[in-house]
Design a protein around this motif. Structure first.
Motif, PDB file in Angstrom:
ATOM      1  N   THR A  34       0.851  -1.183   0.000  1.00  0.00           N
ATOM      2  CA  THR A  34       0.000   0.000   0.000  1.00  0.00           C
ATOM      3  C   THR A  34       0.888   1.234   0.000  1.00  0.00           C
ATOM      4  O   THR A  34       2.068   1.167   0.363  1.00  0.00           O
ATOM      5  CB  THR A  34      -0.954   0.023   1.207  1.00  0.00           C
ATOM      6  OG1 THR A  34      -1.889   1.101   1.054  1.00  0.00           O
ATOM      7  CG2 THR A  34      -0.193   0.229   2.509  1.00  0.00           C
ATOM      8  N   LYS A  35       0.314   2.347  -0.418  1.00  0.00           N
ATOM      9  CA  LYS A  35       1.069   3.594  -0.517  1.00  0.00           C
ATOM     10  C   LYS A  35       0.262   4.739   0.055  1.00  0.00           C
ATOM     11  O   LYS A  35      -0.960   4.788  -0.105  1.00  0.00           O
ATOM     12  CB  LYS A  35       1.418   3.886  -1.988  1.00  0.00           C
ATOM     13  CG  LYS A  35       2.232   5.157  -2.208  1.00  0.00           C
ATOM     14  CD  LYS A  35       2.541   5.337  -3.693  1.00  0.00           C
ATOM     15  CE  LYS A  35       3.342   6.620  -3.941  1.00  0.00           C
ATOM     16  NZ  LYS A  35       3.651   6.805  -5.384  1.00  0.00           N
ATOM     17  N   GLY A  36       0.940   5.638   0.749  1.00  0.00           N
ATOM     18  CA  GLY A  36       0.291   6.826   1.292  1.00  0.00           C
ATOM     19  C   GLY A  36       1.049   8.076   0.898  1.00  0.00           C
ATOM     20  O   GLY A  36       2.272   8.057   0.736  1.00  0.00           O
ATOM     21  N   THR A  37       0.319   9.176   0.738  1.00  0.00           N
ATOM     22  CA  THR A  37       0.918  10.453   0.372  1.00  0.00           C
ATOM     23  C   THR A  37       0.272  11.558   1.187  1.00  0.00           C
ATOM     24  O   THR A  37      -0.960  11.606   1.316  1.00  0.00           O
ATOM     25  CB  THR A  37       0.727  10.747  -1.130  1.00  0.00           C
ATOM     26  OG1 THR A  37       1.302   9.693  -1.889  1.00  0.00           O
ATOM     27  CG2 THR A  37       1.393  12.052  -1.511  1.00  0.00           C
ATOM     28  N   VAL A  38       1.091  12.442   1.748  1.00  0.00           N
ATOM     29  CA  VAL A  38       0.602  13.609   2.487  1.00  0.00           C
ATOM     30  C   VAL A  38       1.269  14.838   1.895  1.00  0.00           C
ATOM     31  O   VAL A  38       2.501  14.885   1.780  1.00  0.00           O
ATOM     32  CB  VAL A  38       0.911  13.496   3.997  1.00  0.00           C
ATOM     33  CG1 VAL A  38       0.410  14.732   4.734  1.00  0.00           C
ATOM     34  CG2 VAL A  38       0.265  12.242   4.579  1.00  0.00           C
ATOM     35  N   THR A  39       0.486  15.824   1.530  1.00  0.00           N
ATOM     36  CA  THR A  39       1.058  17.007   0.881  1.00  0.00           C
ATOM     37  C   THR A  39       1.838  17.873   1.865  1.00  0.00           C
ATOM     38  O   THR A  39       1.573  17.862   3.073  1.00  0.00           O
ATOM     39  CB  THR A  39      -0.043  17.865   0.239  1.00  0.00           C
ATOM     40  OG1 THR A  39      -0.887  18.401   1.265  1.00  0.00           O
ATOM     41  CG2 THR A  39      -0.876  17.042  -0.735  1.00  0.00           C
ATOM     42  N   ARG A  40       2.775  18.602   1.322  1.00  0.00           N
ATOM     43  CA  ARG A  40       3.594  19.504   2.134  1.00  0.00           C
ATOM     44  C   ARG A  40       2.732  20.568   2.805  1.00  0.00           C
ATOM     45  O   ARG A  40       2.910  20.878   3.985  1.00  0.00           O
ATOM     46  CB  ARG A  40       4.635  20.173   1.234  1.00  0.00           C
ATOM     47  CG  ARG A  40       5.438  21.302   1.900  1.00  0.00           C
ATOM     48  CD  ARG A  40       6.191  22.128   0.879  1.00  0.00           C
ATOM     49  NE  ARG A  40       5.312  22.653  -0.154  1.00  0.00           N
ATOM     50  CZ  ARG A  40       4.501  23.693   0.016  1.00  0.00           C
ATOM     51  NH1 ARG A  40       4.433  24.316   1.182  1.00  0.00           N
ATOM     52  NH2 ARG A  40       3.733  24.112  -0.972  1.00  0.00           N
ATOM     53  N   LYS A  41       1.767  21.100   2.067  1.00  0.00           N
ATOM     54  CA  LYS A  41       0.935  22.170   2.625  1.00  0.00           C
ATOM     55  C   LYS A  41       0.065  21.658   3.770  1.00  0.00           C
ATOM     56  O   LYS A  41      -0.122  22.350   4.779  1.00  0.00           O
ATOM     57  CB  LYS A  41       0.050  22.773   1.530  1.00  0.00           C
ATOM     58  CG  LYS A  41      -0.723  24.006   1.997  1.00  0.00           C
ATOM     59  CD  LYS A  41      -1.491  24.637   0.851  1.00  0.00           C
ATOM     60  CE  LYS A  41      -2.244  25.879   1.331  1.00  0.00           C
ATOM     61  NZ  LYS A  41      -3.027  26.504   0.236  1.00  0.00           N
ATOM     62  N   LEU A  42      -0.473  20.441   3.622  1.00  0.00           N
ATOM     63  CA  LEU A  42      -1.287  19.873   4.705  1.00  0.00           C
ATOM     64  C   LEU A  42      -0.447  19.689   5.956  1.00  0.00           C
ATOM     65  O   LEU A  42      -0.907  19.950   7.073  1.00  0.00           O
ATOM     66  CB  LEU A  42      -1.885  18.531   4.269  1.00  0.00           C
ATOM     67  CG  LEU A  42      -2.724  17.799   5.322  1.00  0.00           C
ATOM     68  CD1 LEU A  42      -3.887  18.656   5.785  1.00  0.00           C
ATOM     69  CD2 LEU A  42      -3.226  16.461   4.771  1.00  0.00           C
ATOM     70  N   GLN A  43       0.792  19.240   5.808  1.00  0.00           N
ATOM     71  CA  GLN A  43       1.669  19.083   6.971  1.00  0.00           C
ATOM     72  C   GLN A  43       1.949  20.431   7.625  1.00  0.00           C
ATOM     73  O   GLN A  43       2.009  20.542   8.846  1.00  0.00           O
ATOM     74  CB  GLN A  43       2.980  18.419   6.548  1.00  0.00           C
ATOM     75  CG  GLN A  43       2.812  16.981   6.077  1.00  0.00           C
ATOM     76  CD  GLN A  43       4.131  16.346   5.708  1.00  0.00           C
ATOM     77  OE1 GLN A  43       4.989  16.116   6.563  1.00  0.00           O
ATOM     78  NE2 GLN A  43       4.313  16.057   4.426  1.00  0.00           N
TER      79      GLN A  43
END
Length: 326
Positions: A104-113
């Motif tokens: 599985t793969k997950g992605t979190v955007t820089r702006k959300l962080q």
């Protein structure tokens, strides 16, 4: 400091200003600072009984390989002292359980962080909750995985046991199943090698399936005891065998009166009885989390993966009680 003390400490002009503020229409919603709970609630109900209670063993190579022996028909004969023995040997076969990869793969955007920094570590929170999603998918594979339907998938318990002649017990010969019959459950338990040592056995079932068992026991004025299994879990037991719930056991099995045909489409469930000495999870690569190389400043990505198979080393090491209506 109490409100009375705060009120007493204010000069008359501030008291009037505070009164006007508190009495102004809509002022409460403007002046109130919202307090958001720091815990992210995972909106799921999951019981991962199979992967929590089966042993995990390290693997190597491309598959788990093991040898099985089928005994001869008689095993010998009583003879006179002048008779010679008749040759009879068992037959041997090698079984293969190929390692498969769950990814599985997950992605979190820089702006959300960045925007969520005052709340918490958004990337770490996503990883933690993604791990539960991943484990739930693994649990489903361990029960209903079918390599024939999906060549990238492992074979789960229902698939492995259903393919073995004599290891599926019919709770009912009706295609739609019927109420659970305790004598049929006892028959299914007796089908499992080593059933005399109850501590090695597990009965896996859905919540609905285990409720059916509970109802059958209460109807006959029997009682379910509690027992402790590996990991410190305290669960109910039947005849000394732990009852382990799993939310990945379907309540929609299609039962034809003899075997489980399809894992959906009808309204029956099953109980799986396993001897943990003969059934385990073999891991080539344990569950791992790997941050991916950044290709853009816009997000951080990671992958979770595991290489494993479900091993049923002895064809007599597990059984199914099928045809339980829900």
């Amino acid at each position: 400091m109490s409100l009375d003390q705060i009120w007493a400490s204010l000069d008359p002009k501030r008291r009037v200003a505070l009164q006007r503020t508190l009495n102004s229409s809509g002022a409460g919603s403007v002046l109130l600072q919202p307090n958001v709970n720091k815990i992210v609630q995972q909106l799921s109900l999951r019981m991962l009984g199979v992967q929590s209670t089966l042993d995990r063993r390290p693997g190597s190579g491309t598959a788990a390989l093991l040898n099985r022996r089928t005994p001869g028909t008689t095993g010998g004969a009583w003879v006179a002292d002048t008779d010679s023995g008749t040759e009879e040997t068992g037959t041997y076969a090698q079984s293969t359980f190929t390692y498969r990869t769950l990814l599985t793969k997950g992605t979190v955007t820089r702006k959300l962080q960045a925007t969520g920094r005052t709340y918490g570590d958004v990337l770490a929170t996503e990883m933690v909750n993604k791990a539960e999603d991943f484990a739930n998918l693994l649990e489903t594979g361990l029960i209903t995985g079918d390599n024939t339907a999906n060549s990238n998938q492992i074979n789960g318990l229902l698939t492995l046991i259903n393919a073995i002649s004599g290891q599926v017990v019919a709770n009912s010969t009706l295609s739609g199943g019927s109420a659970l019959v305790l004598t049929k459950l006892d028959e299914a338990i007796d089908k499992v090698r080593g059933a005399g040592n109850k501590s090695d056995l597990r009965i896996y079932g859905s919540q609905a399936g285990l409720r059916k068992l509970n109802a059958a026991l209460q109807a006959q004025q029997q009682f379910i005891n509690m027992t402790e299994i590996a990991g410190g879990f305290r669960v109910k037991s039947y005849d000394g065998i732990p009852l382990v719930p799993t939310t990945s056991m379907p309540d929609t099995l299609t039962w034809d009166g003899t075997n489980v045909q399809v894992f959906s489409g009808d309204a029956t469930t099953a109980l799986v009885i396993v001897n943990t000495r003969y059934c385990w999870i073999e891991e080539l690569t344990p569950m791992s989390v790997l941050p991916l190389a950044k290709t853009t400043s816009q997000n951080d990505a990671f992958e979770m993966f595991i290489d494993l198979c479900c091993v049923l080393s002895n064809t007599k090491g597990a059984s199914i009680l099928g045809g339980i209506s829900v």
